[in-house]
Design an enzyme around this catalytic site. Structure first.
Site, PDB file in Angstrom:
ATOM      1  N   GLU A   1      26.078 -30.719-113.572  1.00  0.00           N
ATOM      2  CA  GLU A   1      24.972 -29.982-114.185  1.00  0.00           C
ATOM      3  C   GLU A   1      24.556 -30.644-115.497  1.00  0.00           C
ATOM      4  O   GLU A   1      25.400 -31.128-116.258  1.00  0.00           O
ATOM      5  CB  GLU A   1      25.372 -28.531-114.447  1.00  0.00           C
ATOM      6  CG  GLU A   1      25.486 -27.694-113.193  1.00  0.00           C
ATOM      7  CD  GLU A   1      25.795 -26.235-113.505  1.00  0.00           C
ATOM      8  OE1 GLU A   1      25.813 -25.878-114.705  1.00  0.00           O
ATOM      9  OE2 GLU A   1      26.018 -25.471-112.562  1.00  0.00           O
TER      10      GLU A   1
ATOM     11  N   LYS B   1      -1.751 -55.843 -91.874  1.00  0.00           N
ATOM     12  CA  LYS B   1      -0.352 -55.524 -91.591  1.00  0.00           C
ATOM     13  C   LYS B   1      -0.251 -54.249 -90.771  1.00  0.00           C
ATOM     14  O   LYS B   1      -0.990 -53.288 -90.995  1.00  0.00           O
ATOM     15  CB  LYS B   1       0.398 -55.358 -92.926  1.00  0.00           C
ATOM     16  CG  LYS B   1       1.797 -54.793 -92.825  1.00  0.00           C
ATOM     17  CD  LYS B   1       2.402 -54.648 -94.204  1.00  0.00           C
ATOM     18  CE  LYS B   1       1.703 -53.599 -95.032  1.00  0.00           C
ATOM     19  NZ  LYS B   1       1.930 -52.245 -94.520  1.00  0.00           N
TER      20      LYS B   1
ATOM     21  N   GLN C   1       4.787 -38.973-101.221  1.00  0.00           N
ATOM     22  CA  GLN C   1       4.673 -37.786-100.372  1.00  0.00           C
ATOM     23  C   GLN C   1       3.543 -36.916-100.925  1.00  0.00           C
ATOM     24  O   GLN C   1       3.758 -35.842-101.473  1.00  0.00           O
ATOM     25  CB  GLN C   1       6.004 -37.026-100.355  1.00  0.00           C
ATOM     26  CG  GLN C   1       7.156 -37.873 -99.812  1.00  0.00           C
ATOM     27  CD  GLN C   1       8.485 -37.148 -99.878  1.00  0.00           C
ATOM     28  OE1 GLN C   1       8.591 -35.993 -99.489  1.00  0.00           O
ATOM     29  NE2 GLN C   1       9.516 -37.833-100.378  1.00  0.00           N
TER      30      GLN C   1
ATOM     31  N   ARG D   1       2.447 -51.209 -89.800  1.00  0.00           N
ATOM     32  CA  ARG D   1       3.726 -50.626 -90.225  1.00  0.00           C
ATOM     33  C   ARG D   1       4.232 -49.691 -89.119  1.00  0.00           C
ATOM     34  O   ARG D   1       3.771 -48.559 -88.982  1.00  0.00           O
ATOM     35  CB  ARG D   1       3.561 -49.851 -91.533  1.00  0.00           C
ATOM     36  CG  ARG D   1       4.865 -49.320 -92.100  1.00  0.00           C
ATOM     37  CD  ARG D   1       4.612 -48.385 -93.293  1.00  0.00           C
ATOM     38  NE  ARG D   1       4.047 -49.097 -94.414  1.00  0.00           N
ATOM     39  CZ  ARG D   1       4.768 -49.756 -95.331  1.00  0.00           C
ATOM     40  NH1 ARG D   1       6.079 -49.824 -95.192  1.00  0.00           N
ATOM     41  NH2 ARG D   1       4.193 -50.336 -96.348  1.00  0.00           N
TER      42      ARG D   1
ATOM     43  N   THR E   1      11.351 -51.708-101.125  1.00  0.00           N
ATOM     44  CA  THR E   1      12.327 -52.556-100.440  1.00  0.00           C
ATOM     45  C   THR E   1      11.861 -54.002-100.330  1.00  0.00           C
ATOM     46  O   THR E   1      12.606 -54.855 -99.853  1.00  0.00           O
ATOM     47  CB  THR E   1      12.621 -52.016 -99.030  1.00  0.00           C
ATOM     48  OG1 THR E   1      11.390 -51.990 -98.280  1.00  0.00           O
ATOM     49  CG2 THR E   1      13.208 -50.619 -99.087  1.00  0.00           C
TER      50      THR E   1
ATOM     51  N   HIS F   1       0.669 -43.597-107.643  1.00  0.00           N
ATOM     52  CA  HIS F   1       0.573 -44.181-106.299  1.00  0.00           C
ATOM     53  C   HIS F   1      -0.640 -43.639-105.551  1.00  0.00           C
ATOM     54  O   HIS F   1      -1.263 -44.358-104.770  1.00  0.00           O
ATOM     55  CB  HIS F   1       1.856 -43.887-105.519  1.00  0.00           C
ATOM     56  CG  HIS F   1       1.905 -44.544-104.177  1.00  0.00           C
ATOM     57  ND1 HIS F   1       1.951 -45.913-104.015  1.00  0.00           N
ATOM     58  CD2 HIS F   1       1.892 -44.017-102.916  1.00  0.00           C
ATOM     59  CE1 HIS F   1       1.983 -46.207-102.721  1.00  0.00           C
ATOM     60  NE2 HIS F   1       1.943 -45.081-102.038  1.00  0.00           N
TER      61      HIS F   1
END
Length: 312
Positions: free
Chosen positions: A40, A193, A98, A195, A224, A131
């Site tokens: 915590e 590209k 997200q 994916r 990555t 983003h």
């Protein structure tokens, strides 16, 4: 003149916070942030903030959940200490990928994080190269989304000659790459590209003239490094002289460093929105600081001046 401003930092990126404070001629506020033995987080603001204009610098980079909780608890502590205003300065906004329901029964985590930050006590948010731009609309408080473009452009203009072409590593980054190419006065190319799944990419083709030229791959973040390194290989295959890459946020998770070291990328230029630990330092990587831009933005917010004019 800046006597009503105080800048505090979480543990995620204290070096950048110190640069921001230094740009304004200030020292970081005193705060103790530690964890109990069960994990915590405990925060103790060790100086008065009553009636002050507070800026909390914290990137929600890895370990993302811990750094996010640090930010939320700091905001709550400052709100309960009667700060006049609290700006969350988030150089790297985690969970930004997200940003929509990409499939049934999946969360919009970027919106959830926005709600948490607002509920915790932030009255304004200052980010860098979000983003997805629509994340600004997830907040019901002012959000300033700054850009690292001036820092990157200054370096590129000093380092590269006219035989340069800016390359978007995928279709989603074309708008960003086009704006960058326009500012540099060079041509644009696009890597086509496909994916098949998250964090897995396959380069198919290169659209644009890159033969015999230096190619500069541009993205907002590298995670990555699969996309970047495959794009670099394709550019070399199609005749690029040298391949360089740049991004604002060096996430560099999993196999990223091995991929970069073994790739066709000659140099990777990043900013310090995310600190690089010893395992992520490389002769191929050059780090530029966004401290001056964030510091100037804070100064302009304090004096009620235009922030967008920083990027005209």
């Amino acid at each position: 003149m800046l006597s009503k401003i105080k800048i505090f930092s979480g543990n995620s990126n204290k070096a950048l916070a110190e640069k921001i404070a230094g740009t304004l001629g200030l020292s970081l506020g005193k705060a103790q942030i530690k964890s109990f033995s069960d994990g915590e987080i405990f925060v103790d603001i060790q100086e008065s903030v009553r009636g002050m204009e507070i800026y909390v610098v914290q990137s929600t980079c890895s370990p993302g959940n811990k750094n996010l909780m640090e930010l939320l608890i700091m905001l709550d502590a400052l709100k309960r200490a009667s700060a006049n205003s609290i700006t969350a300065v988030i150089p790297y906004y985690g969970y930004a990928r997200q940003d929509r329901k990409a499939a049934p029964r999946t969360p919009i985590s970027a919106k959830l994080v926005a709600d948490l930050i607002t509920t915790a006590g932030a009255t304004r948010v200052l980010c860098l190269d979000l983003h997805a731009g629509q994340i600004q609309g997830f907040f019901n408080i002012p959000v300033d989304n700054l850009f690292a473009t001036p820092v990157l452009l200054r370096y590129m203009k000093d380092e590269f000659s006219d035989d340069l072409v800016v390359v978007s590593p995928d279709a989603g980054g074309v708008e960003r790459a086009r704006a960058f190419a326009k500012r540099l006065g060079v041509n644009l190319a696009i890597v086509d590209k496909r994916r098949p799944e998250a964090n897995v990419s396959e380069v198919m083709n290169v659209i644009g003239d890159i033969k015999g030229k230096n190619a500069l791959l541009l993205d907002d973040m590298i995670d990555t490094a699969g996309t970047m390194t495959q794009a670099a290989a394709a550019l070399k295959k199609f005749g690029a002289k040298e391949v360089f890459a740049c991004c604002t946020h060096p996430v560099l998770s999993g196999p990223a460093m091995d991929r970069i070291e073994n790739s066709a990328i000659k140099e990777l230029v990043v900013t310090d929105t995310i600190p690089l630990d010893e395992e992520k330092k490389s002769d191929k990587i050059r780090v530029l600081s966004v401290g001056p831009i964030l510091g100037e933005a804070i100064r302009r917010i304090h004096f009620g001046e235009s922030v967008s004019s920083l990027f005209v």
